[in-house]
Scaffold this motif. Structure first.
Motif, mmCIF file in Angstrom:
data_model
loop_
_atom_site.group_PDB
_atom_site.id
_atom_site.type_symbol
_atom_site.label_atom_id
_atom_site.label_comp_id
_atom_site.label_asym_id
_atom_site.label_seq_id
_atom_site.Cartn_x
_atom_site.Cartn_y
_atom_site.Cartn_z
ATOM 1 N N LEU A 281 0.840 -1.208 0.000
ATOM 2 C CA LEU A 281 0.000 0.000 0.000
ATOM 3 C C LEU A 281 0.873 1.255 0.000
ATOM 4 C CD1 LEU A 281 -2.782 -1.109 2.510
ATOM 5 C CD2 LEU A 281 -3.139 -0.496 0.106
ATOM 6 N N PHE A 282 1.889 1.272 0.847
ATOM 7 C CA PHE A 282 2.756 2.452 0.912
ATOM 8 C C PHE A 282 3.543 2.647 -0.381
ATOM 9 C CE2 PHE A 282 2.120 4.478 4.778
ATOM 10 C CZ PHE A 282 2.054 3.594 5.855
ATOM 11 N N ARG A 283 4.046 1.552 -0.952
ATOM 12 C CA ARG A 283 4.808 1.660 -2.199
ATOM 13 C C ARG A 283 3.928 2.181 -3.339
ATOM 14 N NH1 ARG A 283 9.801 -0.895 -2.378
ATOM 15 N NH2 ARG A 283 10.311 -2.130 -0.514
ATOM 16 N N ASN A 284 2.713 1.643 -3.452
ATOM 17 C CA ASN A 284 1.805 2.076 -4.511
ATOM 18 C C ASN A 284 1.398 3.528 -4.326
ATOM 19 O OD1 ASN A 284 1.921 -0.483 -5.590
ATOM 20 N ND2 ASN A 284 0.011 -1.181 -4.646
ATOM 21 N N ALA A 285 1.142 3.911 -3.078
ATOM 22 C CA ALA A 285 0.754 5.298 -2.803
ATOM 23 C C ALA A 285 1.901 6.258 -3.122
ATOM 24 C CB ALA A 285 0.326 5.441 -1.347
ATOM 25 N N ALA A 286 3.118 5.869 -2.757
ATOM 26 C CA ALA A 286 4.272 6.730 -3.036
ATOM 27 C C ALA A 286 4.446 6.938 -4.538
ATOM 28 C CB ALA A 286 5.530 6.114 -2.442
ATOM 29 N N GLU A 287 4.365 5.858 -5.306
ATOM 30 C CA GLU A 287 4.506 5.965 -6.764
ATOM 31 C C GLU A 287 3.394 6.819 -7.367
ATOM 32 O OE1 GLU A 287 4.718 2.196 -8.654
ATOM 33 O OE2 GLU A 287 4.837 3.019 -10.677
ATOM 34 N N TYR A 288 2.170 6.618 -6.886
ATOM 35 C CA TYR A 288 1.033 7.369 -7.424
ATOM 36 C C TYR A 288 1.172 8.861 -7.115
ATOM 37 C CZ TYR A 288 -3.781 8.633 -8.493
ATOM 38 O OH TYR A 288 -4.899 9.215 -9.023
ATOM 39 N N PHE A 289 1.477 9.209 -5.847
ATOM 40 C CA PHE A 289 1.531 10.618 -5.469
ATOM 41 C C PHE A 289 2.742 11.329 -6.062
ATOM 42 C CE2 PHE A 289 -2.005 11.836 -3.097
ATOM 43 C CZ PHE A 289 -2.460 10.764 -2.327
ATOM 44 N N GLN A 290 3.822 10.593 -6.323
ATOM 45 C CA GLN A 290 4.966 11.219 -6.983
ATOM 46 C C GLN A 290 4.552 11.752 -8.357
ATOM 47 O OE1 GLN A 290 8.420 10.944 -5.419
ATOM 48 N NE2 GLN A 290 8.336 12.829 -6.604
ATOM 49 N N ALA A 291 3.851 10.913 -9.120
ATOM 50 C CA ALA A 291 3.397 11.329 -10.450
ATOM 51 C C ALA A 291 2.278 12.367 -10.352
ATOM 52 C CB ALA A 291 2.922 10.103 -11.232
ATOM 53 N N TRP A 292 1.374 12.183 -9.396
ATOM 54 C CA TRP A 292 0.250 13.113 -9.229
ATOM 55 C C TRP A 292 0.735 14.517 -8.873
ATOM 56 C CZ3 TRP A 292 -1.731 15.796 -4.918
ATOM 57 C CH2 TRP A 292 -3.012 16.315 -5.069
ATOM 58 N N GLY A 293 1.709 14.591 -7.969
ATOM 59 C CA GLY A 293 2.249 15.898 -7.586
ATOM 60 C C GLY A 293 2.920 16.609 -8.739
ATOM 61 N N GLU A 294 3.646 15.860 -9.577
ATOM 62 C CA GLU A 294 4.309 16.472 -10.733
ATOM 63 C C GLU A 294 3.286 16.951 -11.758
ATOM 64 O OE1 GLU A 294 8.474 13.905 -10.463
ATOM 65 O OE2 GLU A 294 7.071 13.583 -12.117
ATOM 66 N N ARG A 295 2.213 16.193 -11.924
ATOM 67 C CA ARG A 295 1.169 16.632 -12.862
ATOM 68 C C ARG A 295 0.480 17.902 -12.367
ATOM 69 N NH1 ARG A 295 -0.220 11.150 -12.924
ATOM 70 N NH2 ARG A 295 -2.070 11.566 -11.654
ATOM 71 N N LYS A 296 0.296 17.996 -11.074
ATOM 72 C CA LYS A 296 -0.399 19.157 -10.511
ATOM 73 C C LYS A 296 0.440 20.430 -10.604
ATOM 74 C CE LYS A 296 -4.524 18.081 -8.961
ATOM 75 N NZ LYS A 296 -5.723 18.874 -9.332
ATOM 76 N N LEU A 297 1.721 20.298 -10.335
ATOM 77 C CA LEU A 297 2.562 21.496 -10.232
ATOM 78 C C LEU A 297 3.576 21.622 -11.359
ATOM 79 C CD1 LEU A 297 3.263 21.451 -6.398
ATOM 80 C CD2 LEU A 297 1.605 22.822 -7.630
ATOM 81 N N GLY A 298 3.875 20.502 -12.011
ATOM 82 C CA GLY A 298 4.894 20.538 -13.048
ATOM 83 C C GLY A 298 6.260 20.789 -12.435
ATOM 84 N N ASN A 299 7.237 21.050 -13.276
ATOM 85 C CA ASN A 299 8.589 21.336 -12.821
ATOM 86 C C ASN A 299 8.695 22.817 -12.513
ATOM 87 O OD1 ASN A 299 11.406 21.949 -12.734
ATOM 88 N ND2 ASN A 299 11.796 20.000 -13.738
ATOM 89 N N ILE A 300 8.723 23.158 -11.222
ATOM 90 C CA ILE A 300 8.690 24.565 -10.817
ATOM 91 C C ILE A 300 9.915 25.312 -11.307
ATOM 92 C CG2 ILE A 300 8.678 26.099 -8.815
ATOM 93 C CD1 ILE A 300 7.029 24.001 -7.349
#
Length: 350
Positions: A281-300
């Motif tokens: 669960l933690f591994r899947n959540a980490a992978e998902y939120f890593q990509a989700w955060g980049e999609r939301k904010l992009g490369n600042i």
């Protein structure tokens, strides 16, 4: 930018001996290179079978400059699945081609096997200058030049200072950078009990090539079965460890976080062990939120750099003319964008 793009350059002192071919192939197999430049092959004819013997099956593209009797010879080979070399041309002591990586950032490569005599070296430098005039743009030249730039590149005082001066003049006139050699002072030995040592193997690049490949590094490896050290040129050598996941507290305030959490907190229902299930669960959540955060904010950092580039363009333009209403508005908005992104970046850093 070239990904894991590496070049091997080596004066092998002949490929006539089958044992030497086997040794070269083993050496090549120990590296991850896309292009190989071999000097002093001492071969008049090179075919597919010989390339396979020396380099292995990966190097399915090649051209060569034949040896004159048993002297000289250059082999330039490449892995077509990683890179291509086009528009190849041959001179007396060089082979030049246009390198076409997968990202299509093209540049010129010249592999060199320099002559031995004083008079030939002068002609060779003229030949290099002429080749440069025919190949404008990004340029890398490397190989065995059979000459040195500075006195400290030889371990005795038997120096041809006139040729050294002409070589330095070539470097200055054509604005090429001599790449720093990591780990070694010299690249050649005469293999005697009291050896003569010199750095006659090198790589030089144009300024624009150097700017495109800021992480490039040049290393001299073991001379192995030659009296020359192989030159290993890595174009993307910066060490970039895998980034560890970090949960950002500000994500809680972003729109869509609750839905993202529900989608991220899942695992294979077949995992029944509670500890393994929690780990998944933690591994899947980490992978998902890593990509989700980049999609939301992009490369600042990239967004800030792009905004500042546009602001600079407007700054320069308004020195010679009045900005239009739309340009003035966009410049003002971009300044606000930079402020906002910089503030966000600082928040994340904390």
């Amino acid at each position: 930018m070239d990904c894991l793009f590496e070049i091997l350059c080596w004066n092998v002192r002949g490929l006539n001996d089958p044992a030497k071919r086997d040794a070269v192939r083993v050496f090549v197999a120990s590296l991850r290179v896309s292009i190989i430049c071999l000097q002093e092959t001492r071969l008049n004819v090179i075919d597919d079978f010989l390339v396979m013997q020396c380099l292995g099956p990966s190097f399915d593209g090649y051209v060569y400059l034949p040896a004159i009797e048993t002297r000289g010879g250059i082999l330039l080979a490449w892995n077509k699945s990683l890179v291509n070399i086009e528009r190849v041309s041959f001179d007396s002591h060089t082979v030049t081609g246009e390198v076409v990586p997968r990202d299509n950032n093209r540049w010129w490569l010249t592999t060199v096997y320099g002559p031995q005599t004083h008079e030939e070296k002068i002609d060779f430098l003229w030949e290099l200058a002429e080749r440069r005039s025919l190949c404008p743009g990004l340029w890398c030249l490397l190989g065995d030049f059979n000459m040195i730039l500075y006195a400290e590149e030889k371990n005795n005082d038997r120096l041809d200072r006139f040729i050294m001066s002409r070589f330095r003049q070539f470097v200055l006139e054509h604005e090429v950078k001599d790449l720093y050699l990591q780990g070694r002072r010299f690249t050649w030995s005469n293999e005697r009990e009291v050896p003569t040592l010199s750095r006659i193997d090198r790589a030089m690049v144009s300024v624009d090539w150097d700017l495109m490949h800021p992480d490039a590094i040049l290393q001299a490896l073991s001379s192995s079965v030659s009296d020359h050290a192989p030159i290993h040129h890595s174009l993307s050598a910066a060490f970039r460890p895998k980034r560890r996941f970090k949960f950002e507290s500000f994500w809680l305030n972003l729109e869509g976080f609750d839905e993202a959490l529900r989608e991220a907190w899942v695992c294979d229902p077949g995992i029944v062990d509670p500890f393994r299930r929690l780990d998944a669960l933690f591994r899947n959540a980490a992978e998902y939120f890593q990509a989700w955060g980049e999609r939301k904010l992009g490369n600042i950092k990239l967004k800030i750099a792009m905004a500042n580039t546009l602001i600079l363009r407007f700054d320069v333009a308004q020195e010679s003319r009045r900005l239009s209403q739309a340009e003035a508005w966009l410049r003002k908005v971009l300044k606000l964008v930079v402020l906002g992104l910089a503030s966000l970046q600082r928040t994340i850093a904390r």
